[in-house]
Design a protein around this motif. Structure first.
Motif, PDB file in Angstrom:
ATOM      1  N   GLY A  69       4.461   1.130   1.427  1.00  0.00           N
ATOM      2  CA  GLY A  69       5.366   1.681   0.416  1.00  0.00           C
ATOM      3  C   GLY A  69       5.304   3.188   0.311  1.00  0.00           C
ATOM      4  O   GLY A  69       5.779   3.746  -0.690  1.00  0.00           O
ATOM      5  N   THR A  70       4.707   3.837   1.302  1.00  0.00           N
ATOM      6  CA  THR A  70       4.559   5.296   1.233  1.00  0.00           C
ATOM      7  C   THR A  70       5.899   5.960   1.008  1.00  0.00           C
ATOM      8  O   THR A  70       6.886   5.636   1.668  1.00  0.00           O
ATOM      9  N   GLY A  71       5.926   6.909   0.101  1.00  0.00           N
ATOM     10  CA  GLY A  71       7.158   7.619  -0.192  1.00  0.00           C
ATOM     11  C   GLY A  71       7.901   7.026  -1.373  1.00  0.00           C
ATOM     12  O   GLY A  71       8.827   7.622  -1.900  1.00  0.00           O
ATOM     13  N   GLU A  72       7.494   5.834  -1.793  1.00  0.00           N
ATOM     14  CA  GLU A  72       8.153   5.230  -2.947  1.00  0.00           C
ATOM     15  C   GLU A  72       7.137   5.006  -4.064  1.00  0.00           C
ATOM     16  O   GLU A  72       5.940   5.215  -3.896  1.00  0.00           O
ATOM     17  N   THR A  73       7.642   4.618  -5.235  1.00  0.00           N
ATOM     18  CA  THR A  73       6.789   4.622  -6.416  1.00  0.00           C
ATOM     19  C   THR A  73       6.759   3.258  -7.105  1.00  0.00           C
ATOM     20  O   THR A  73       7.511   2.359  -6.753  1.00  0.00           O
ATOM     21  N   LEU A  74       5.890   3.151  -8.121  1.00  0.00           N
ATOM     22  CA  LEU A  74       5.835   1.926  -8.926  1.00  0.00           C
ATOM     23  C   LEU A  74       7.190   1.648  -9.575  1.00  0.00           C
ATOM     24  O   LEU A  74       7.555   0.495  -9.810  1.00  0.00           O
ATOM     25  N   THR A 113      12.278  -0.303  -0.924  1.00  0.00           N
ATOM     26  CA  THR A 113      12.643  -0.587   0.457  1.00  0.00           C
ATOM     27  C   THR A 113      11.703  -1.632   1.042  1.00  0.00           C
ATOM     28  O   THR A 113      10.481  -1.533   0.897  1.00  0.00           O
ATOM     29  N   GLY A 114      12.284  -2.653   1.647  1.00  0.00           N
ATOM     30  CA  GLY A 114      11.443  -3.640   2.311  1.00  0.00           C
ATOM     31  C   GLY A 114      10.890  -4.692   1.385  1.00  0.00           C
ATOM     32  O   GLY A 114      10.016  -5.476   1.771  1.00  0.00           O
ATOM     33  N   PHE A 115      11.363  -4.749   0.159  1.00  0.00           N
ATOM     34  CA  PHE A 115      10.845  -5.735  -0.788  1.00  0.00           C
ATOM     35  C   PHE A 115      11.165  -7.159  -0.336  1.00  0.00           C
ATOM     36  O   PHE A 115      10.358  -8.070  -0.435  1.00  0.00           O
ATOM     37  N   SER A 118       0.848  -1.192   0.000  1.00  0.00           N
ATOM     38  CA  SER A 118       0.000   0.000   0.000  1.00  0.00           C
ATOM     39  C   SER A 118       0.881   1.239   0.000  1.00  0.00           C
ATOM     40  O   SER A 118       2.018   1.193   0.473  1.00  0.00           O
ATOM     41  N   GLY A 119       0.346   2.329  -0.520  1.00  0.00           N
ATOM     42  CA  GLY A 119       1.053   3.596  -0.399  1.00  0.00           C
ATOM     43  C   GLY A 119       1.998   3.931  -1.536  1.00  0.00           C
ATOM     44  O   GLY A 119       2.575   5.010  -1.568  1.00  0.00           O
ATOM     45  N   LEU A 120       2.181   2.989  -2.496  1.00  0.00           N
ATOM     46  CA  LEU A 120       3.044   3.334  -3.625  1.00  0.00           C
ATOM     47  C   LEU A 120       2.332   4.355  -4.518  1.00  0.00           C
ATOM     48  O   LEU A 120       1.115   4.312  -4.661  1.00  0.00           O
ATOM     49  N   SER A 121       3.098   5.222  -5.115  1.00  0.00           N
ATOM     50  CA  SER A 121       2.485   6.215  -5.992  1.00  0.00           C
ATOM     51  C   SER A 121       3.049   6.081  -7.404  1.00  0.00           C
ATOM     52  O   SER A 121       4.055   5.400  -7.626  1.00  0.00           O
TER      53      SER A 121
END
Lengths: 474, 432
Positions: free
Chosen positions: B396-401, B428-430, B82-85
């Motif tokens: 995933g907030t702050g990171e993108t597709l 990050t965190g993948f 969640s949270g990816l942009s």
């Protein structure tokens, strides 16, 4: 015994000419069997593509290679749109030889030799010869011209007549070109323009993707869909070939209708009646804007969409961009007691000045067609309330209903200019740019725009330098 | 051996009973630890009912929302993010659906006056993973790419709404949507009725035919104008591609008849089954699948939904619309789920196909009403290179597709350190 028979029915009779030999005995003929065998050494010629190409059968010939050579010599120039050197044919024949040498049958060898012709860049692409150092070679250019012309009007290779003209170097004369355009438009092959040009411009091809809701429009089915498409094809062909101005596309009271489409149109035909040209003015239909196929494609599955219809008319018949919606636009409001009809639900477009800026030109065009429902059938009510198909265009002209709209659009010079622009784009495979402006102006010059027929416009496009000089540095 | 459509739709018995499969794989792929890696990218249009999509709680101790609860029994194989942009799809002007679609795998700003895009992740992957397979990549689509002419949403070229796969030259790759055509393209190269030697001879003939065309194109190219050489180059590339395919058509011959047309409720599954079969036969190692085009107005009547999808996604917060939207979301996520199970069911190289595959699914927007591109719905599955740590809900907030693409590409062995216009590094965190 051998018999030569002509095509058709033949009656064969076996009889004794005289059943008396002498006074003491008569002869009686008992027929045990009558067997007719054949045909012997008959070349059965049909007109299938296969038979047109295969002038001989390598399987049956005593010299299969000679047959292959004969076929290739006739076919390659047609496929490549230009004369073919013997050495080029030899290269394709090598494939034939390879297959034979491996022990595979001659027909298979012929198959691969023909594939070599069809996978050549000269078939896959239109190759215009580069100019020679001393300038153009007119004969070679005529072949390119012939291909351009036939792929434009027929989406297919040049026929004997075009090829012959190119061979004689006679094609590039404007009078000859004009005459050829007329001839080619009358050919059944001109259906390609209906399917490829009108199919895109006037949305004939989009009918396949339409999905009217089956509960709201139970009369729509695959048979109706097919008829919608065919009606568009046949009707456009008529408009294309007519000597009347292009405004006939909007104003004609004639449409091709069959039994499946008749109930939608509102005329009486037997259920399985084949397609015929019908006068549909009594049913309130005028021109392309009343074609069920178009009206279906410009609707959404559950209702009409005056915005889609209006935007389509504006961009495709007037060549005016309708503009884009601003961000945050909410969806289409549901029906409510205050706003029962589609027209009423679009009210916000008129009340909010931010919306009106764009929607004032768009909505009246679509609303004028509101008497045609989501599959193009006539209706007098929407959701229980009477249809109001009136409106006012930004220039003050009032429109009320489809017939009115057709006449207003037809008398607007923008329509004629737009048709020219669309034909130009289709002809050249690109939208007109600044350099084409002068050229286009000539084509759409004042009186000509309103008075030119499709054929007139095509002839002008095809005799224009931009069309004739492909293959030479611009 | 004929393969009926029922078999294609599979069932508990895994994909298809192909008893000879290991011997049909190209030799290079047969070693236990040498199974080829694969990447899959799926696109589901129109965003989602995010309230029902989003799991609660991050980390390993998360709970699926209603839409994704179908993944519960395979949660360890899956990563929900969640949270990816997708910031490049953001615009002050409109065109959110088209932008979101075309940039889902490119993370590059689109051209507005000319059609231009970056190279998509799958195509970048294909440069590495597609070097030895007959098909560099395979593009599939439930909705056939319509005529890519004219302008659509926001005045942008319609072509942006129909393709997620874009080559480095800016060419959009249309998806195949017909089961029969897809099957014949992938597996129809050799005739099941011929002997092996006959097939060999046919191969030589076909190569010989192509040879002659290539000779002509080369000769033409020498005296052609610059812009024509591009066209001739494309022709020659096409010839070489077909030559490679003809050469490589050893594996998986005689698969029988092609599947027939499928209705909407089955079409995605039939196409995805063909993709898995293509993997098994090593026809390709990179697949993209579009479950619909941008602003898809598919009507999911079989789910009891009669409103077209895109219209429904403009839910206006009405409960009835949101509920129906969740049904469609569940169906779309269901295609992903089924695919993961399928891959997990096929043994391969000491594990399963899922161990050698990495797949993701996302959309063009997050909420269909807001058209926002932050907090995108994202699913990932597969254990290729053990790169992805499953069984988690990742913030995933702050990171993108683009970050996700980088991680996936690296897992596939593509030698990159970043991806997309903004050169995003790995997510990050993948890995967990």
């Amino acid at each position: 015994m051998g018999l030569r028979l002509t095509r058709g029915r033949a009656q064969l009779e076996l009889a004794l000419e005289s059943d008396v030999v002498d006074a003491s005995a008569d002869r009686t003929l008992y027929v045990d069997a009558l067997r007719v065998q054949g045909p012997s050494d008959l070349a059965v010629r049909t007109n299938t593509p296969h038979d047109r190409v295969m002038s001989c059968d390598p399987e049956l010939e005593s010299d299969p290679r000679a047959c292959a050579q004969e076929v290739l010599t006739a076919f390659a120039p047609r496929a490549w749109g230009r004369p073919v050197e013997p050495s080029e044919n030899d290269r394709r024949l090598e494939v034939f030889d390879m297959v034979i040498a491996d022990g595979d049958p001659p027909r298979l060898a012929m198959d691969y030799a023909l594939r070599a012709v069809l996978s050549s860049p000269y078939f896959v692409m239109l190759v215009a010869p580069a100019p020679e150092a001393d300038g153009r070679s007119p004969v070679a250019d005529d072949f390119t011209l012939a291909s351009r012309l036939s792929y434009l009007l027929w989406s297919s290779t040049p026929d004997d007549e075009l090829f012959g003209l190119a061979e004689r170097g006679a094609l590039s004369h404007p009078d000859v070109l004009g005459a050829q355009v007329e001839r080619m438009l009358r050919s059944p092959k001109a259906s390609a323009l209906a399917e490829d040009f009108a199919g895109q411009w006037l949305l004939g091809r989009a009918v396949d993707r339409a999905g009217p809701d089956s509960l709201i429009y139970p009369q729509f089915n695959e048979s109706v869909r097919a008829s919608m498409k065919e009606s568009m094809r046949l009707t456009f062909l008529d408009r294309l070939r007519a000597a009347t101005p292009v405004t006939g596309l909007l104003l004609s009271t004639h449409m091709h209708v069959d039994g499946a489409l008749a109930p939608l149109i509102g005329i009486d035909l037997a259920p399985f009646a084949p397609f015929a040209d019908q006068d549909v003015s009594a049913a309130g239909r005028y021109g392309w804007l009343s074609m069920p196929g178009l009206l279906t494609v410009t609707s959404v599955p559950t209702r009409t969409s005056p915005v889609r219809r209006g935007a389509w008319v504006l961009s495709n018949l007037m060549c005016t961009s309708p503009g884009t919606p601003p961000p945050g636009v909410s969806g289409f409001p549901d029906a409510s007691p205050d706003a029962a009809t589609v027209r009423e639900r679009l009210e916000q477009h008129r009340q909010d000045p931010a919306c009106a800026a764009c929607h004032d030109p768009i909505d009246p065009l679509g609303l004028a067609l509101e008497n045609f429902d989501g599959i193009g059938a006539w209706r007098d009510q929407d959701n229980g309330e009477p249809i109001d198909a009136s409106g006012q265009l930004p220039n003050g002209t009032a429109v009320d209903g489809a017939a009115d709209l057709a006449h207003v659009l037809g008398s607007d010079p923008s329509f004629g200019r737009c048709v020219v622009k669309k034909l130009f784009t289709y002809t050249h495979g690109r939208a007109p740019d600044d350099a084409d402006r002068a050229r286009l102006n000539l084509l759409t010059d004042g009186a000509l725009a309103g008075q030119a027929s499709f054929s007139d416009i095509l002839v002008r496009l095809v005799t224009d330098d931009a069309f004739m000089q492909v293959g030479v540095e611009r | 051996m004929t393969v009926s459509r029922r078999m294609f739709l599979g069932g508990a018995a895994g994909l298809i009973a192909l008893p000879l499969l290991p011997s049909l794989l190209p030799r290079a792929a047969r070693a236990a630890d040498d199974a080829p890696g694969r990447l899959m990218f799926m696109f589901a249009p129109n965003g989602a009912n995010m309230a029902q999509w989003r799991p609660t709680g991050f980390g390993r101790d998360f709970a699926f929302g209603p839409t994704l609860s179908q993944l519960e029994d395979i949660r360890d194989d899956v990563l929900v993010i969640s949270g990816l942009s997708n910031p490049v799809a953001d615009a002050l002007v409109t065109g959110h659906h088209l932008r979101g679609t075309s940039t889902m795998l490119t993370s590059t700003h689109l051209g507005t006056s000319v059609v231009s895009n970056g190279e998509s992740a799958d195509q970048l992957a294909a440069r590495t993973l597609g070097a030895t397979t007959p098909f560099r990549s395979l593009e599939l689509a439930v909705e056939p790419s319509g005529p890519a002419i004219g302008t659509c949403e926001g005045g942008l070229p319609c072509v942006y709404g129909q393709h997620v796969a874009w080559t480095a030259d800016g060419v959009p790759l249309p998806g195949l949507s017909g089961p029969r055509n897809t099957f014949n393209l992938l597996f129809g190269g050799s005739d099941a009725l011929l002997t092996a030697t006959e097939n060999q001879r046919r191969k030589r003939y076909r190569l010989s035919v192509l040879d002659r065309g290539a000779d002509q194109a080369t000769a033409l190219s020498q005296r052609a104008a610059v812009e024509d050489r591009v066209r001739l180059d494309q022709y020659l590339t096409a010839v070489r591609t077909v030559e490679t395919r003809i050469d490589a058509l050893e594996a998986c011959v005689g698969l029988g008849a092609a599947p027939g047309d499928a209705p909407l409720e089955e079409l995605a599954d039939v196409l995805l089954d063909l993709a898995v079969l293509a993997f098994q036969c090593d026809r390709t190692r990179v697949v993209t699948m579009m479950l619909g085009a941008a602003t898809s107005e598919l009507v999911y009547t079989f789910l009891g939904v009669r409103t077209p999808h895109h219209s429904l996604s403009h839910h206006q917060r009405l409960p009835d619309n949101l509920a129906k939207l969740a049904l469609i979301d569940t169906f779309q996520a269901g295609r992903f789920t089924r695919l993961v199970r399928k891959l997990k069911d096929v043994p391969e190289g000491g594990g399963t196909m899922l161990d050698h595959t990495l797949l993701m699914m996302s959309s063009d927007v997050s909420d269909g009403d807001l058209h926002n591109h932050d907090d995108m719905p994202v699913l990932v599955a597969g254990h290729l290179a053990n790169a992805m740590g499953g069984g988690r809900h990742l913030d995933g907030t702050g990171e993108t597709l683009a970050h996700l693409c980088t991680s996936m590409l690296q897992a596939g062995g593509v030698p990159i350190t970043s991806f997309g216009e903004a050169a995003a590094g790995p997510l990050t965190g993948f890995a967990g």
